[in-house]
Motif scaffolding. Sequence first.
Motif, PDB file in Angstrom:
ATOM      1  N   SER A 151       0.924  -1.153   0.062  1.00  0.00           N
ATOM      2  CA  SER A 151       0.113   0.097   0.082  1.00  0.00           C
ATOM      3  C   SER A 151       0.846   1.193  -0.195  1.00  0.00           C
ATOM      4  N   GLU A 152       2.060   1.212   0.731  1.00  0.00           N
ATOM      5  CA  GLU A 152       2.829   2.484   0.898  1.00  0.00           C
ATOM      6  C   GLU A 152       3.602   2.576  -0.452  1.00  0.00           C
ATOM      7  N   LEU A 153       3.718   1.628  -1.153  1.00  0.00           N
ATOM      8  CA  LEU A 153       4.280   1.582  -2.698  1.00  0.00           C
ATOM      9  C   LEU A 153       3.479   2.151  -3.612  1.00  0.00           C
ATOM     10  N   ARG A 154       2.182   1.836  -3.719  1.00  0.00           N
ATOM     11  CA  ARG A 154       1.322   2.150  -4.358  1.00  0.00           C
ATOM     12  C   ARG A 154       0.712   3.845  -4.168  1.00  0.00           C
ATOM     13  N   ARG A 155       0.813   4.015  -2.884  1.00  0.00           N
ATOM     14  CA  ARG A 155       0.465   5.426  -2.510  1.00  0.00           C
ATOM     15  C   ARG A 155       1.565   6.258  -2.931  1.00  0.00           C
ATOM     16  N   TRP A 156       2.857   5.835  -2.993  1.00  0.00           N
ATOM     17  CA  TRP A 156       3.948   6.788  -3.582  1.00  0.00           C
ATOM     18  C   TRP A 156       3.899   7.006  -5.184  1.00  0.00           C
ATOM     19  N   PHE A 157       3.567   5.631  -5.861  1.00  0.00           N
ATOM     20  CA  PHE A 157       3.367   6.080  -7.150  1.00  0.00           C
ATOM     21  C   PHE A 157       2.241   6.945  -7.577  1.00  0.00           C
ATOM     22  N   ALA A 158       1.293   6.663  -6.818  1.00  0.00           N
ATOM     23  CA  ALA A 158      -0.004   7.670  -7.143  1.00  0.00           C
ATOM     24  C   ALA A 158       0.332   9.160  -6.893  1.00  0.00           C
ATOM     25  N   GLY A 159       1.204   9.600  -5.783  1.00  0.00           N
ATOM     26  CA  GLY A 159       1.591  11.008  -5.703  1.00  0.00           C
ATOM     27  C   GLY A 159       2.616  11.253  -6.893  1.00  0.00           C
ATOM     28  N   GLN A 160       3.256  10.232  -7.290  1.00  0.00           N
ATOM     29  CA  GLN A 160       4.148  10.549  -8.387  1.00  0.00           C
ATOM     30  C   GLN A 160       3.442  10.942  -9.556  1.00  0.00           C
ATOM     31  N   THR A 161       2.365  10.246  -9.864  1.00  0.00           N
ATOM     32  CA  THR A 161       1.651  10.575 -11.198  1.00  0.00           C
ATOM     33  C   THR A 161       0.980  11.856 -11.389  1.00  0.00           C
ATOM     34  N   GLY A 162       0.160  12.310  -9.944  1.00  0.00           N
ATOM     35  CA  GLY A 162      -0.489  13.631  -9.864  1.00  0.00           C
ATOM     36  C   GLY A 162      -1.829  13.486 -10.437  1.00  0.00           C
ATOM     37  N   GLY A 163      -2.574  14.458 -10.259  1.00  0.00           N
ATOM     38  CA  GLY A 163      -4.006  14.661 -10.549  1.00  0.00           C
ATOM     39  C   GLY A 163      -4.700  14.022  -9.171  1.00  0.00           C
ATOM     40  N   ASP A 164      -5.941  13.226  -9.646  1.00  0.00           N
ATOM     41  CA  ASP A 164      -6.657  12.575  -8.602  1.00  0.00           C
ATOM     42  C   ASP A 164      -6.355  11.301  -8.477  1.00  0.00           C
ATOM     43  N   VAL A 165      -5.246  10.769  -8.986  1.00  0.00           N
ATOM     44  CA  VAL A 165      -4.913   9.468  -8.695  1.00  0.00           C
ATOM     45  C   VAL A 165      -4.653   8.969  -7.438  1.00  0.00           C
ATOM     46  N   THR A 166      -4.998   7.909  -7.209  1.00  0.00           N
ATOM     47  CA  THR A 166      -5.033   7.525  -5.352  1.00  0.00           C
ATOM     48  C   THR A 166      -4.267   6.022  -5.596  1.00  0.00           C
ATOM     49  N   ALA A 167      -3.979   5.500  -4.373  1.00  0.00           N
ATOM     50  CA  ALA A 167      -3.182   4.332  -4.454  1.00  0.00           C
ATOM     51  C   ALA A 167      -4.285   3.072  -4.735  1.00  0.00           C
ATOM     52  N   ALA A 168      -5.514   3.220  -4.731  1.00  0.00           N
ATOM     53  CA  ALA A 168      -6.385   2.152  -5.305  1.00  0.00           C
ATOM     54  C   ALA A 168      -6.400   2.090  -6.670  1.00  0.00           C
ATOM     55  N   ASP A 169      -6.015   3.021  -7.214  1.00  0.00           N
ATOM     56  CA  ASP A 169      -5.663   3.081  -8.907  1.00  0.00           C
ATOM     57  C   ASP A 169      -4.556   2.263  -9.403  1.00  0.00           C
TER      58      ASP A 169
END
Length: 468
Positions: A151-169
């Motif tokens: 979950s922490e790694l998914r959250r990091w990738f989501a933040g790096q991608t930007g917009g309204d991307v979340t860890a669930a995506d």
Amino acid sequence: MDNDSSIAQIAAILREEAARLGPGARLPSSREIMRRHNVSPVTVSRAIGQLAAEGRVVTKPGSGAFVARHQRPVTGREAADLSWQTVALGDRVVDEGPVAALLAGAPDGAVPLTGGYLHPGLRPDRHLAAAAARAVRRPGAWDKPPLTGLSELRRWFAGQTGGDVTAADVLIVSGGQAALTHAFRALAAPGTPVLVETPTYPGALAAAKAAGLRATAVPMDVDGVRPELLAEAFAVTGARVFLCQPTLHNPTGATLPLDRRRQVLQVARAAGAFVIEDDYAHYLTEQPPPTLASMDEHGTVVHVRSLTKILSPSVRVAAVIARGPAAHRLRAGQLVESFFVARPLQETALELVGSAAWRRHLAAVHAEIRLRRDALAAALATHLPAGAELHLLPAGGMHLWLRLPADLDEGALVEAARRNGVLVSPGRMYYPSEPPGPRLRLTHIAAAHLAELTEGVRRLGRAFAEIG
């Protein structure tokens, strides 16, 4: 006809030719064999494969087939006849040649102006080792991870991608190549078309072909894919998937301006199609533009982001970002095919990107890219003939795209370069259809240092002179 008898006949002819030519000699090209004997590419490929299995020839992607210098010793018993497999396997072919060529190591003494990974001297190996040591001490480091990734790694990738991307995506997968393969299989049915920029990354073309898809070219200019031609291609082909590299496109180095990014999304949305955004070079430039995924409001974009290019070939950690039914299918596909990415590798990646060493490494690589890009461009201007021109000077990345004189034999130049001790990537392998003319992709990041880059271009200049 592609059957056992024709394959056996061509194999027998090539055995005789190999014996006549002697060790180290190059066999005739596949095209020449097809012309001489009026057979198909599949027949030639399987005949050469049979000789390679017998140890009589060695194939070198991009160069051809050569008589083996050391024949397999005779064991006293007849080799097993495996030709029955050609019937059982059918005509479907997985063409690993372009990918194998990109991954091949350079022979001793050769200058690599090919490849897609950092030179070992630029990799953060010490920091990776420290991160791995910390990672395996984490509680549960050897347990089964969450199936979609930590979950922490998914959250990091989501933040790096930007917009309204979340860890669930976010879905964690085993490297960018696996991400493209998953995306093609999830988004398009076998036998259907997929749109690609032309030229484009050969690994993507190979993955699309392996998935049973027909790659259809969409032209580019110095600013990237042309939206009006993309719209026309969707209309003509009925395709529902478009693969693009909007930032530091491989091989041309083009980066889509913001207005074109919006147009690409609008065109795909109007066509009811997906855009696979291969953001392979996000960490290879100091100021990457906004991702298509961050601008997407309708689930149009399937975003691919990898850590392999910026860290190490063996850090096979990437993210696929998607929403809706497409995301469900991607996750189901990964689960069926490979379960999940090994937890210790995910934990190692998470440790590294969360440390100060990550930011220092990015700064060091960005500075090195500027130096190497400029040194390679300067050496090309000095040592190559006037008819060879750079497509553009990109704002980062690993490659320069070189247009060659229209009457130059690209294959002969690549072979002459190899003889002179420098490896280059032929432009032909980057095109899903006929190329517009001879091209080369030159990589600056795989050489040991700036002096080796310059020496490589000098050797390339000698190769030009040989065939000129």
